[in-house]
Enzyme design. Structure first.
Site, mmCIF file in Angstrom:
data_model
loop_
_atom_site.group_PDB
_atom_site.id
_atom_site.type_symbol
_atom_site.label_atom_id
_atom_site.label_comp_id
_atom_site.label_asym_id
_atom_site.label_seq_id
_atom_site.Cartn_x
_atom_site.Cartn_y
_atom_site.Cartn_z
ATOM 1 N N ASP A 105 0.828 -1.208 0.000
ATOM 2 C CA ASP A 105 0.000 0.000 0.000
ATOM 3 C C ASP A 105 0.859 1.253 0.000
ATOM 4 O O ASP A 105 0.617 2.199 0.750
ATOM 5 C CB ASP A 105 -0.945 -0.016 1.210
ATOM 6 C CG ASP A 105 -2.008 1.088 1.153
ATOM 7 O OD1 ASP A 105 -2.322 1.539 0.038
ATOM 8 O OD2 ASP A 105 -2.486 1.501 2.220
ATOM 9 N N HIS A 111 -2.734 0.052 11.967
ATOM 10 C CA HIS A 111 -2.431 -1.327 11.584
ATOM 11 C C HIS A 111 -0.936 -1.520 11.375
ATOM 12 O O HIS A 111 -0.179 -0.560 11.254
ATOM 13 C CB HIS A 111 -3.170 -1.699 10.295
ATOM 14 C CG HIS A 111 -3.051 -0.659 9.217
ATOM 15 N ND1 HIS A 111 -4.028 0.267 8.961
ATOM 16 C CD2 HIS A 111 -2.050 -0.373 8.342
ATOM 17 C CE1 HIS A 111 -3.644 1.069 7.981
ATOM 18 N NE2 HIS A 111 -2.438 0.704 7.583
ATOM 19 N N GLN A 146 -2.663 -5.728 6.030
ATOM 20 C CA GLN A 146 -2.637 -4.681 7.045
ATOM 21 C C GLN A 146 -3.572 -5.089 8.180
ATOM 22 O O GLN A 146 -4.786 -5.010 8.054
ATOM 23 C CB GLN A 146 -3.057 -3.335 6.439
ATOM 24 C CG GLN A 146 -2.041 -2.770 5.451
ATOM 25 C CD GLN A 146 -2.580 -1.609 4.633
ATOM 26 O OE1 GLN A 146 -3.658 -1.684 4.056
ATOM 27 N NE2 GLN A 146 -1.824 -0.523 4.567
ATOM 28 N N ARG A 151 2.641 12.572 10.804
ATOM 29 C CA ARG A 151 1.372 12.446 10.085
ATOM 30 C C ARG A 151 0.746 11.127 10.530
ATOM 31 O O ARG A 151 1.229 10.043 10.208
ATOM 32 C CB ARG A 151 1.589 12.433 8.577
ATOM 33 C CG ARG A 151 0.317 12.194 7.765
ATOM 34 C CD ARG A 151 0.662 11.924 6.317
ATOM 35 N NE ARG A 151 -0.484 11.632 5.487
ATOM 36 C CZ ARG A 151 -1.026 10.416 5.331
ATOM 37 N NH1 ARG A 151 -0.540 9.370 5.978
ATOM 38 N NH2 ARG A 151 -2.061 10.237 4.525
ATOM 39 N N ASP A 199 -1.566 8.318 10.348
ATOM 40 C CA ASP A 199 -2.325 7.719 9.248
ATOM 41 C C ASP A 199 -3.535 6.949 9.760
ATOM 42 O O ASP A 199 -3.452 6.212 10.745
ATOM 43 C CB ASP A 199 -1.412 6.774 8.459
ATOM 44 C CG ASP A 199 -2.105 6.192 7.249
ATOM 45 O OD1 ASP A 199 -2.393 6.955 6.310
ATOM 46 O OD2 ASP A 199 -2.380 4.968 7.253
ATOM 47 N N GLU A 237 -4.487 12.466 9.614
ATOM 48 C CA GLU A 237 -4.936 12.056 8.288
ATOM 49 C C GLU A 237 -6.343 11.501 8.471
ATOM 50 O O GLU A 237 -6.547 10.317 8.687
ATOM 51 C CB GLU A 237 -3.992 11.012 7.689
ATOM 52 C CG GLU A 237 -4.248 10.719 6.205
ATOM 53 C CD GLU A 237 -5.131 9.506 5.950
ATOM 54 O OE1 GLU A 237 -5.765 9.450 4.875
ATOM 55 O OE2 GLU A 237 -5.202 8.615 6.825
ATOM 56 N N HIS A 294 -0.761 12.225 -2.692
ATOM 57 C CA HIS A 294 -0.352 10.936 -3.257
ATOM 58 C C HIS A 294 -1.552 10.063 -3.555
ATOM 59 O O HIS A 294 -1.445 9.078 -4.297
ATOM 60 C CB HIS A 294 0.557 10.207 -2.268
ATOM 61 C CG HIS A 294 -0.190 9.684 -1.073
ATOM 62 N ND1 HIS A 294 -0.712 10.518 -0.106
ATOM 63 C CD2 HIS A 294 -0.532 8.431 -0.710
ATOM 64 C CE1 HIS A 294 -1.337 9.788 0.801
ATOM 65 N NE2 HIS A 294 -1.243 8.526 0.473
ATOM 66 N N ASP A 295 -2.716 10.375 -2.966
ATOM 67 C CA ASP A 295 -3.875 9.500 -3.056
ATOM 68 C C ASP A 295 -4.781 9.922 -4.210
ATOM 69 O O ASP A 295 -4.528 10.909 -4.901
ATOM 70 C CB ASP A 295 -4.645 9.552 -1.738
ATOM 71 C CG ASP A 295 -5.015 8.172 -1.225
ATOM 72 O OD1 ASP A 295 -5.130 7.249 -2.056
ATOM 73 O OD2 ASP A 295 -5.177 8.014 -0.007
#
Length: 609
Positions: free
Chosen positions: A107, A150, A218, A248, A250, A292, A361-362
């Site tokens: 990922d 995770h 994950q 950051r 996540d 995030e 990036h997403d």
């Protein structure tokens, strides 16, 4: 400790009532050991940041986001390009996941196999510390990703859990049959329905189901276990000791699970973040949190402490709504949905800030609710479908060249991948050799960055946008990336292309110069402090976006922008600013108390306090 520890004890008593005293004593000892061993330079940084707690809200705070390997190959290689970042005005460098991830599918690095190691192909923790030091010497800050929800199955905790170790099994969610998973699934949503359906994965070797919200590789951590909290504090302290200025965090909305809910944004998540924040504020004040949390606005603002009374949670959070609405306004040529929606975003505490961005990036998920669309007179499903068609280039008048990501045939929902330049029309204009359209496409990109630079908080430049890097389809040649078209907007930085920024005749020079001057003008405007309030006005012309920012000490600021396809007029009297002066403008004619804005034209104004 005297100032912060009561908040720690309250949080632990709420989250872990049976273990609170033991855990508080353990954490206090760990914090003491950490501070005793803290390198002198970082300890001084802690003291400076406590003396200037709004350091991240200063107008000269400008972010840059990149994958370390795609930007410079390795962490050590980044040193060679710090002058490039400095020239752009960058003071906050966010490097995408760089902790050791599992081999194969991971990922994009978010399946962490070790929190204590850097991904070997990028370097070592020594390299990371050296980079942080080099950044600090240039008055730059380092942000890295920390995955809280995770780990990868290859992480030491997961390996032991899979082997049957009772202690580590309790770090995750294991189930011997489908009884509990099925009960949870009644109210859970699927994050990646097409290639990762469901929220649980069967492990034949362990004869157990394990909770996997995102992918089968994950495994979700069980934060109701106090040992997981203690472990993650150690991880945070380790990263702070390497010189990391911002973590950051996540996937934070998913950190707590409760049957009968969607297991997102639960109250315990906020209690967790407030308690983690309090521990870190005592141990390493120089390190802040960025949430995030890509969630609806009413669920987003609590992540930066919005509420009555305001809380100390994360200092930063992504303004996903602004990003989505900017792209919607470009496609429709009007700003009324943006105006209406932004007016409904609650104010955030003055000690917190937004992180604003054009791309990341997403993928771009069209987070526009049916209710928000209906307030504009639109059908939500139809509008989201229109945006997918428009930005994939399927709509007849589209200028964009993107790709649909994760289309769900059952719901008709989809998202969009693509570089900012390609989505703004630069790719299409270059392919057609149309200089007129290329000029307009560049103005679209400038307008987007002008808005995120002015709206509030830290603006982020996504790697390559400052050069107009286009979609990169070479990802299809890599088996590890070929099934995920988000890699189309994750190119490798071309330094020969970047070198063209010094040639004034090139596209790269034009765009680099625009972004650089935007950030310089921002840095020179005191009212763009992140603690200033934001008021989105309702202009008579629905093609215009107009907002005003007020700071009690640093003065006021306003921006007027035209997302329409024709020239529009606006009276400056509507800004209610005393003696405003023009900070910056593009495509604007000034006619006494009014302005005429060409398509994609905008103006910045400032006024004394």
């Amino acid at each position: 400790m005297r100032r912060r520890w009561p908040a720690v004890e309250r949080g632990l008593a709420t989250l872990y009532p049976a273990h609170a005293a033991r855990l508080a004593a353990l954490l206090a000892a760990r914090v003491g050991q950490f501070v005793d061993a803290r390198p002198e330079a970082l300890f001084q940084r802690d003291l400076e940041r406590e003396a200037e707690p709004d350091w991240f809200q200063q107008p000269d705070m400008v972010g840059y986001v990149a994958y370390a390997d795609r930007f410079a190959g390795t962490l050590a290689g980044i040193h060679d390009h710090l002058d490039y970042l400095g020239d752009l005005g960058v003071t906050y460098l966010h490097l995408m996941p760089l902790l050791k991830a599992r081999d194969g599918e991971n990922d994009g690095g978010y399946a962490v196999a070790s929190y204590d190691e850097v991904e070997p192909r990028l370097g070592t923790t020594t390299d990371l510390r050296a980079l942080a030091t080099a950044l600090h010497e240039r008055r730059m800050n380092l942000c890295v990703d920390l995955v809280l929800n995770h780990t990868a199955p290859e992480h030491e905790w997961a390996v032991k859990a899979r082997a049957g170790d009772r202690t580590y099994r309790d770090y995750y969610f294991f189930f011997p049959d489908r009884t509990m998973p099925d009960r949870y699934e009644r109210t859970l949503r699927e994050v990646f329905p097409t290639f990762a359906p469901g929220n649980f994965t069967w492990l034949p070797d362990a004869q157990q189901w394990v909770w996997t919200t995102f992918h089968e590789f994950q495994w979700d951590l069980d934060w109701s276990n106090p040992d997981v909290f203690a472990e993650m504090i150690s991880v945070m302290l380790h990263l702070a000791d390497l010189g990391v200025d911002a973590l950051r965090l996540d996937a934070v909305p998913f950190m707590w699970k409760r049957e009968g809910t969607d297991c997102e944004n639960l109250p315990e998540v906020h209690e967790l973040l407030r308690t983690l924040r309090a521990v870190m504020a005592a141990a390493a004040p120089a390190t802040i949190f960025k949430a995030e949390a890509i969630v609806p606005p009413d669920q987003l603002t609590p992540y930066v402490g919005a509420g009555d009374p305001p809380q100390h949670e994360c200092e930063l959070a992504y303004h996903n709504q602004l990003m989505v609405l900017l792209w919607s306004s470009l496609a429709t040529g009007e700003a009324r949905l943006m105006t209406n929606s932004l007016q409904r975003v609650a104010a955030i505490p003055t000690h917190a800030s937004w992180v604003t961005y054009v791309r990341c990036h997403d993928d771009i998920g069209w987070a526009i609710t049916d209710e928000a669309a209906a307030r504009t007179g639109w059908n939500g499903f139809d509008h989201r479908n229109f945006l997918n068609q428009f930005y994939s280039g399927a709509f007849p008048t589209s200028f964009a060249r993107g790709e649909v990501f994760q289309f769900n045939p059952e719901t008709g929902d989809g998202r969009i991948s693509g570089s900012a330049a390609s989505l703004c029309g630069i790719e299409m204009a270059l392919a057609a050799g149309d200089t007129g359209h290329l000029d307009l496409a560049c103005k679209r990109l400038e307008l987007l960055y002008a808005t995120v630079a002015a709206f509030g908080g830290i603006p982020l430049i996504y790697m390559g946008d400052e050069l107009g890097l286009l979609n990169d389809h070479s990802y299809l040649d890599d088996p590890a990336h070929a099934d995920d078209n988000r890699w189309v907007h994750r190119p490798v930085m071309s330094w020969p292309v970047a070198a063209r920024r010094t040639d004034r005749t090139t596209l790269e020079a034009r765009l680099f110069g625009v972004v650089r001057s935007l950030m310089a003008d921002r840095a020179a405007t005191p009212a763009l402090h992140g603690g200033a309030s934001v008021q989105v006005l309702t202009p008579a012309d629905q093609a215009l976006l107009v907002f005003v920012r007020h700071h009690p000490v640093r003065g006021s600021f306003a921006m007027v922008a035209n997302f329409g396809h024709s020239t529009r007029a606006f009276s400056l009297a509507g800004l209610d600013l005393t003696a405003p002066c023009v900070v910056r403008s593009a495509g604007v004619d000034f006619e006494g108390p009014a302005v005429a804005l060409a398509p994609m034209g905008y103006a910045w104004f400032s006024a004394p306090g």
